[in-house]
Write a protein that holds these residues in place. Structure first.
Motif, mmCIF file in Angstrom:
data_model
loop_
_atom_site.group_PDB
_atom_site.id
_atom_site.type_symbol
_atom_site.label_atom_id
_atom_site.label_comp_id
_atom_site.label_asym_id
_atom_site.label_seq_id
_atom_site.Cartn_x
_atom_site.Cartn_y
_atom_site.Cartn_z
ATOM 1 N N ASP A 167 0.872 -1.175 0.000
ATOM 2 C CA ASP A 167 0.000 0.000 0.000
ATOM 3 C C ASP A 167 0.910 1.225 0.000
ATOM 4 O O ASP A 167 1.209 1.809 1.050
ATOM 5 C CB ASP A 167 -0.914 -0.004 1.223
ATOM 6 N N PRO A 169 0.605 4.464 -1.045
ATOM 7 C CA PRO A 169 0.167 5.750 -0.483
ATOM 8 C C PRO A 169 0.151 5.759 1.041
ATOM 9 O O PRO A 169 0.534 6.764 1.661
ATOM 10 C CB PRO A 169 -1.243 5.930 -1.056
ATOM 11 N N PHE A 194 2.441 2.388 -13.620
ATOM 12 C CA PHE A 194 2.394 2.973 -12.278
ATOM 13 C C PHE A 194 3.377 4.128 -12.213
ATOM 14 O O PHE A 194 4.529 3.998 -12.624
ATOM 15 C CB PHE A 194 2.746 1.930 -11.207
ATOM 16 N N ASP A 198 3.161 10.061 -8.163
ATOM 17 C CA ASP A 198 1.752 10.425 -8.019
ATOM 18 C C ASP A 198 1.129 9.821 -6.763
ATOM 19 O O ASP A 198 0.028 10.215 -6.359
ATOM 20 C CB ASP A 198 0.945 9.939 -9.229
ATOM 21 N N TYR A 199 1.833 8.861 -6.147
ATOM 22 C CA TYR A 199 1.290 8.143 -4.986
ATOM 23 C C TYR A 199 2.095 8.419 -3.717
ATOM 24 O O TYR A 199 1.995 7.669 -2.751
ATOM 25 C CB TYR A 199 1.239 6.640 -5.285
ATOM 26 N N ASP A 303 -4.377 0.662 -7.767
ATOM 27 C CA ASP A 303 -3.316 1.621 -8.067
ATOM 28 C C ASP A 303 -2.656 1.467 -9.431
ATOM 29 O O ASP A 303 -2.136 2.446 -9.975
ATOM 30 C CB ASP A 303 -2.215 1.526 -7.000
#
Length: 396
Positions: A167, A169, A194, A198-199, A303
């Motif tokens: 995970d 983020p 991916f 951005d995360y 994601d």
């Protein structure tokens, strides 16, 4: 910004890959940039030399060829800057050296790339950095491992060889709450599927040796940073004197042009094979994040935009004593699959995975883990080759 640059921002991925990185009219209209070989760069005056008052000053600090690749990677990553290094492993170790000091504590995912672990357990340890490995499924629970001197959290998703998801983020949010930088090895997905920054990731790492090259003949790594950490990364790279060669940069830039369409084929073929393997009696488990049966599937689905061509499966075996003989029999019977390290090229590859270095996430107990890189060959031929391996393993 030119009109073309504006158009590319909203274009599809294959359109962007076909045009990012350089303007042909900067080079008299030639489609590909020239390969500029350089060590010495001349200055017009002593004052210009003293002040480094020109764009290019020495070969280690960039050329038009390496800049073209860096600009393409920045556009794909959404990063403030990118450095080129001679290998994927160097793409991990350079940012570690850039952001860690003696007395610091680093958290590294337990499903990390094996040579990264070796670097952490040897050189980083010798330099006075304490490294602790964590469960890839920890998510926001990583806060329990954060110490006052935790400076860096290194992630990798999916994990090497066993493909555990993370995970990202949630981990990034906790790390930032405590002032730690977040790095991610994103080689499996590439920025096509991916975009780590951005995360919440600060430093995105890729072995360009893999899918950006696509032809198993180039070694290179890329490291891309957000605006907060770009200058420190860039300065460390200059200090270390590590750089990517212009010939290799040219080849990687050329590989990017077809990476999107190649990834589509790798994704489709690998998922087809993975689904087929789930129904085989010789297989105890298939480790592929895009399969609904995989424990990290929901994270992947949330994601990621796709999956690449590499995954693993567990070959059934009656007890640990049979693991290696069955794995070797399976591999030795293959004819289309090559037996070789790395992946991301056009050819299918197979490897018996060694998971003895794991600290937290243990190896499957049902049998040996076989990692497959599904290449660009026809799926029917790939299946037939795997069946050869199953027949050989069954005879052991």
């Amino acid at each position: 910004m030119t009109d073309k640059d504006g158009l590319l921002q909203n274009a599809g991925i294959n359109t962007r890959l076909s045009h990012l990185g350089n303007d042909p009219f900067d080079y008299h209209g030639f489609v590909n940039p020239p390969v500029v070989h350089a060590s010495t760069v001349l200055f017009p005056t002593a004052r210009a030399m003293e002040q480094r008052a020109q764009k290019y000053t020495y070969g280690t600090r960039g050329t038009p060829t390496t800049d073209a690749l860096c600009e393409a990677i920045d556009a794909l990553e959404g990063s403030a800057g990118t450095i080129l290094v001679p290998s994927g492993l160097a793409a991990v170790t350079v940012p570690f050296l850039a952001f860690l000091s003696s007395g610091d504590h680093a958290l590294v995912v337990d499903s990390v790339y094996g040579p990264t672990r070796h670097f952490c357990d040897t050189m980083l340890k010798r330099l006075g950095v304490a490294v602790e490995y964590y469960d890839p499924a920890i998510g926001a629970g990583i806060e329990t491992l954060i110490k006052p001197n935790t400076r860096l959290v290194h992630t990798e998703a999916p994990g090497s060889n066993t493909f555990e998801m993370q995970d990202i983020p949630a981990i990034a949010a906790i790390a930032h709450k405590h002032g730690a930088i977040v790095t991610m090895d994103n080689t499996w997905a590439t920025p096509v599927y991916f975009r780590p920054l951005d995360y919440g990731v600060d430093i995105s790492i890729h072995a360009a040796t893999k899918y950006p090259s696509g032809h198993s003949d180039i070694l290179m790594g890329t490291v891309s940073a957000n605006a907060r950490y770009w200058e420190q990364l860039h300065e460390a790279n200059i200090t270390l004197g590590i750089c990517g060669a212009p010939d290799d940069a040219y080849q990687i830039l050329r590989g990017l042009r077809t990476m999107g369409v190649r990834l589509e084929r790798h994704y489709e073929s690998a998922l087809t094979i993975a689904k087929w393997l789930e129904g085989r009696e010789e297989v105890a488990a298939v480790l592929h994040p895009a399969l609904p049966s995989f424990p990290g599937h929901e994270l992947w689905k949330r994601d990621f935009k796709g999956a690449s061509g590499i995954f693993s499966f567990v070959l059934k075996a009656d007890g640990p004593a049979a693991f290696k003989p069955k794995a070797h029999a399976f591999l030795d019977a293959l004819r289309i699959f090559g037996l070789g390290w790395s992946w991301g090229g056009f050819e299918s590859l197979a490897v018996h995975v060694n998971l003895n270095d794991r600290r937290v996430t243990k190896a499957p107990t049902e049998g040996p883990v076989i990692r497959l890189q599904i290449g660009l060959e026809d799926v029917a031929d790939i299946k037939l080759d795997i069946e050869r391996g199953f027949a050989a393993a069954k005879a052991v």
